[in-house]
Design a protein around this motif. Sequence first.
Motif, PDB file in Angstrom:
ATOM      1  N   UNK A  54     -33.940 -13.370  -7.859  1.00 43.43           N
ATOM      2  CA  UNK A  54     -33.215 -14.500  -8.459  1.00 43.43           C
ATOM      3  C   UNK A  54     -31.715 -14.323  -8.314  1.00 43.43           C
ATOM      4  N   UNK A  55     -31.249 -13.088  -8.452  1.00 39.60           N
ATOM      5  CA  UNK A  55     -29.818 -12.826  -8.305  1.00 39.60           C
ATOM      6  C   UNK A  55     -29.353 -13.213  -6.914  1.00 39.60           C
ATOM      7  N   UNK A  56     -30.103 -12.778  -5.907  1.00 37.71           N
ATOM      8  CA  UNK A  56     -29.737 -13.123  -4.536  1.00 37.71           C
ATOM      9  C   UNK A  56     -29.906 -14.615  -4.270  1.00 37.71           C
ATOM     10  N   UNK A  57     -30.921 -15.206  -4.895  1.00 38.16           N
ATOM     11  CA  UNK A  57     -31.173 -16.630  -4.705  1.00 38.16           C
ATOM     12  C   UNK A  57     -30.024 -17.468  -5.267  1.00 38.16           C
ATOM     13  N   UNK A  58     -29.518 -17.098  -6.443  1.00 41.55           N
ATOM     14  CA  UNK A  58     -28.422 -17.862  -7.028  1.00 41.55           C
ATOM     15  C   UNK A  58     -27.168 -17.756  -6.168  1.00 41.55           C
ATOM     16  N   UNK A  63     -23.728 -20.515  -2.010  1.00 41.63           N
ATOM     17  CA  UNK A  63     -23.273 -20.606  -0.621  1.00 41.63           C
ATOM     18  C   UNK A  63     -23.770 -21.880   0.053  1.00 41.63           C
ATOM     19  N   UNK A  64     -24.891 -22.419  -0.410  1.00 45.85           N
ATOM     20  CA  UNK A  64     -25.458 -23.610   0.224  1.00 45.85           C
ATOM     21  C   UNK A  64     -24.550 -24.814   0.081  1.00 45.85           C
ATOM     22  N   UNK A  67     -22.911 -24.602   3.120  1.00 48.10           N
ATOM     23  CA  UNK A  67     -23.824 -24.898   4.224  1.00 48.10           C
ATOM     24  C   UNK A  67     -24.087 -26.393   4.349  1.00 48.10           C
ATOM     25  N   UNK A  68     -24.056 -27.102   3.222  1.00 45.72           N
ATOM     26  CA  UNK A  68     -24.284 -28.546   3.270  1.00 45.72           C
ATOM     27  C   UNK A  68     -23.204 -29.226   4.088  1.00 45.72           C
ATOM     28  N   UNK A  69     -21.982 -28.725   3.962  1.00 45.93           N
ATOM     29  CA  UNK A  69     -20.872 -29.309   4.732  1.00 45.93           C
ATOM     30  C   UNK A  69     -21.117 -29.198   6.226  1.00 45.93           C
TER      31      UNK A  69
END
Length: 134
Positions: A54-58, A63-64, A67-69
């Motif tokens: 979960x820590x890495x996922x958050x 960062x996403x 990434x959306x940009x």
Amino acid sequence: MESTEVYYYISKAINNKDSIGGHIISQFFHNNWYGLRFWDLIQPAFMFMTGVAMTYSLTKQIEQGKQRETAVKTNGYWLSYLNTRLQNGEDFNLMKNYDSLLNKISPASLKAAAQKYLSGENYIRLVLMPEKMK
């Protein structure tokens, strides 16, 4: 099969330990305690791994936003975007307001929404009653 007969069939399966149903039902009952074994550590280990993940996922979710940009510049993103809007009958102009909608979300607005929708005032309790036995 009526729902009231379920207990009868469960008890029948429990009493017949050699049947498939008996083996399945026996998995829902606790075994006698003989001390700590290796198998007792598997579930806590998975919970620990989930917490670490979960820590890495958050971090990844934060960062996403970046990434959306870059994803917006690809055809695949727009194909998926248009497809989703068409299937769900949603407004195509959501993308214009996306950043402003995200910026409007604050801890205070989340708290207000939780108080409004999770207050229990709109709670409905439904109980299914069995049909009268014939």
